[in-house]
Write a protein that holds these residues in place. Structure first.
Motif, PDB file in Angstrom:
ATOM      1  N   ALA A 190       0.772  -1.360  -0.116  1.00 23.91           N
ATOM      2  CA  ALA A 190       0.001   0.159  -0.013  1.00 23.91           C
ATOM      3  C   ALA A 190       0.777   1.211   0.027  1.00 23.91           C
ATOM      4  CB  ALA A 190      -0.948  -0.029   1.168  1.00 23.91           C
ATOM      5  N   VAL A 191       2.034   1.297   0.806  1.00 24.24           N
ATOM      6  CA  VAL A 191       2.910   2.461   0.785  1.00 24.24           C
ATOM      7  C   VAL A 191       3.379   2.525  -0.421  1.00 24.24           C
ATOM      8  CG1 VAL A 191       5.103   3.355   1.881  1.00 24.24           C
ATOM      9  CG2 VAL A 191       3.281   2.209   3.350  1.00 24.24           C
ATOM     10  N   ALA A 192       4.240   1.539  -1.070  1.00 21.47           N
ATOM     11  CA  ALA A 192       4.690   1.695  -2.284  1.00 21.47           C
ATOM     12  C   ALA A 192       3.672   2.267  -3.396  1.00 21.47           C
ATOM     13  CB  ALA A 192       5.277   0.625  -2.778  1.00 21.47           C
ATOM     14  N   THR A 193       2.377   1.714  -3.465  1.00 23.98           N
ATOM     15  CA  THR A 193       1.487   2.235  -4.589  1.00 23.98           C
ATOM     16  C   THR A 193       1.078   3.676  -4.144  1.00 23.98           C
ATOM     17  OG1 THR A 193       0.387  -0.258  -4.154  1.00 23.98           O
ATOM     18  CG2 THR A 193      -0.959   1.676  -5.259  1.00 23.98           C
ATOM     19  N   MET A 227       6.857  -3.014  -9.290  1.00 23.77           N
ATOM     20  CA  MET A 227       6.251  -1.815  -9.418  1.00 23.77           C
ATOM     21  C   MET A 227       7.347  -0.483  -9.616  1.00 23.77           C
ATOM     22  SD  MET A 227       3.828  -2.468  -5.972  1.00 23.77           S
ATOM     23  CE  MET A 227       3.318  -0.583  -6.099  1.00 23.77           C
ATOM     24  N   VAL A 228       8.379  -0.994  -9.119  1.00 23.98           N
ATOM     25  CA  VAL A 228       9.396   0.219  -9.342  1.00 23.98           C
ATOM     26  C   VAL A 228      10.301   0.215 -10.714  1.00 23.98           C
ATOM     27  CG1 VAL A 228       9.806   0.251  -6.663  1.00 23.98           C
ATOM     28  CG2 VAL A 228      11.267  -1.088  -8.203  1.00 23.98           C
ATOM     29  N   ASP A 229      10.830   1.438 -11.332  1.00 24.47           N
ATOM     30  CA  ASP A 229      11.501   1.486 -12.194  1.00 24.47           C
ATOM     31  C   ASP A 229      12.971   0.602 -12.472  1.00 24.47           C
ATOM     32  OD1 ASP A 229       9.505   3.006 -14.193  1.00 24.47           O
ATOM     33  OD2 ASP A 229       9.861   4.545 -12.439  1.00 24.47           O
ATOM     34  N   THR A 230      13.485   0.987 -11.105  1.00 23.52           N
ATOM     35  CA  THR A 230      15.123   0.606 -11.204  1.00 23.52           C
ATOM     36  C   THR A 230      15.142  -0.126  -9.759  1.00 23.52           C
ATOM     37  OG1 THR A 230      15.868   2.454 -12.393  1.00 23.52           O
ATOM     38  CG2 THR A 230      17.539   1.390 -11.080  1.00 23.52           C
TER      39      THR A 230
END
Length: 439
Positions: A190-193, A227-230
């Motif tokens: 949830a935090v990452a989203t 979810m992240v790019d790198t």
């Protein structure tokens, strides 16, 4: 009476769902990874089917202008610097230097005229400031926030509109409307989203710090890495001064890059040319040491491999490997016993890679077995000799990736002889040439 919100169990490793708890995930095979989560409510009819379908060639081009993080080698590692709207995930063991490095980056970016928001969920602002004073990175553009609430961080982003957000760490922050403690699988997701959504809407680049498990994998759901790019990893021995930064995923550049840092009182310093940096104070007159040209990502590194063979008084002799897989050492010893007719049944064998490095390069094989034979016969190797090559189960020396690059780098550094695939074909031939042994 309102209907009860449906619940389901989600695997923290692969994201598989199940209506009931399972001890072992049928998709990824991991044990005890299922956690309870409320199922998402269906979207209202008015919100469904609103996305437009376009020809891919007609889609608008999203042009982003990266900005420097203040460290040119790190910009090169990331591809072209920090991209607005991108989210990076940095993992590493406790005490390895993640917070120190990111605080240095924050200071450099602030000096370049960009606003930076450093959100700390682990330390107080007094502790962060004390480290900032030691690193000499305090600046008016460097803003800070100490909280464990995701809502506070998102609100601060809307208020300050920073160019760069650093969240240290994602496992210490929680959303108030999600069940579970900080670090829980549901909370991390949830935090990452919410952070990613805020970064996309505000065009903010974010760096998230992630904890790792005892196996070295990033803690939390595997979905976080998607979810992240790198995805970056800071590795090394906390008792040593050297740190390696590897790239496991990069949407803006190559994932085959490597950066070497050295920890000092002023923070982490980039080693511009680490080719021979791990050979400091080496004494080539001693037996049991060999120089190997290893490949880490696309970078050739000359490292020292050390071995010690000593008489054993145990029923089962010791086998110790530091910096590489122990199973690999056992395999190579079995080949030496078979092809050179050696008897290691009463010999303790210790082997390590110098500098606290951890290597998986198969080209390490030839240097490792040479160091073992040097210690076993107690005869030093030629002072400027260099080794690389993979040894198969028949004792044959096989080619390895980046062979031309290794040879060019070894020649540039003045090593001779360069022993590798093509110059030696079997381990028996190598033993006969260096020690007068073998068949």
């Amino acid at each position: 009476m309102a209907s009860k919100t449906p619940e389901c169990y989600i695997c923290a490793q692969c994201g598989a769902t199940s209506p009931q708890w399972l001890g072992r995930c049928p998709r990824c095979g991991q044990w005890n990874t299922y956690g309870l989560q409320a199922a998402s409510a269906p979207l209202p009819a008015s919100s469904q089917g609103q996305a437009r379908v376009l020809r891919l060639k007609d889609a608008a081009e999203d042009v982003q202008h990266p900005f420097s993080c203040g460290l040119e080698p790190l910009d090169h590692l990331l591809g072209s610097g920090l991209v607005p709207g991108a989210v990076l995930l940095l993992g590493g063991e406790p005490g390895i230097g993640k917070s120190t490095l990111l605080l240095q980056v924050a200071g450099h970016v602030a000096r370049l005229g960009h606003a930076v928001l450093y959100a700390s969920g682990e330390e107080t602002l007094a502790q962060v400031r004390a480290r900032g004073e030691r690193l000499n990175i305090l600046h008016d553009n460097l803003l800070s926030l100490a909280t464990s609430s995701c809502d506070d961080i998102v609100a601060a982003m809307h208020q300050t509109r920073p160019h760069l957000l650093i969240l240290d760490s994602v496992q210490t922050v929680a959303c108030t409307d999600v069940d579970g403690l900080p670090g829980n699988v549901n909370q991390v997701r949830a935090v990452a989203t919410r952070i990613i959504e805020a970064c996309r809407s505000l065009n903010v680049c974010a760096i998230l710090v992630g904890h790792v498990t005892k196996d070295g994998a990033l803690a939390g759901p595997r979905l976080l890495e998607h979810m992240v790019d790198t995805v970056l990893s800071l590795e090394g021995d906390r008792k040593q001064a050297y740190r390696l930064m590897r790239v496991f995923k990069n949407r803006f550049g190559s994932s085959e890059e490597l950066l070497v840092f050295r920890m000092s009182a002023g923070g982490l310093n980039v080693i511009e040319d680490p080719s021979t940096f791990f050979l400091e104070d080496r004494d080539p007159s001693l037996s049991g040491t060999a120089v190997v040209m290893a490949m880490e990502s696309k970078r050739p590194l000359a490292v020292e491999v050390q071995a010690l063979c000593s008489r054993s008084y145990l029923t089962i002799p010791r086998r110790v490997a530091l910096g590489f897989d122990l199973n690999r050492l056992n395999l190579l010893l079995a080949v030496l016993e078979k092809r050179l007719r050696l008897n290691f049944a009463q010999v303790d064998i210790y082997a390590k890679v110098g500098g606290g490095l951890k290597l998986t390069d198969p080209g390490l094989d030839l240097g490792l077995v040479t160091a073992i034979l040097s210690s076993y016969y107690d005869r030093p190797l030629p002072p400027k000799a260099l080794f690389f090559g993979e040894m198969d189960l028949n004792g044959q020396i096989r080619p390895v990736a980046g062979q031309d690059l290794r040879q060019r780098q070894a020649g540039r550094l003045g090593y001779t002889p360069i022993v590798g695939p093509g110059t030696v074909h079997t381990i028996a031939e190598l033993a006969a040439r260096l020690f007068g042994k073998g068949r």
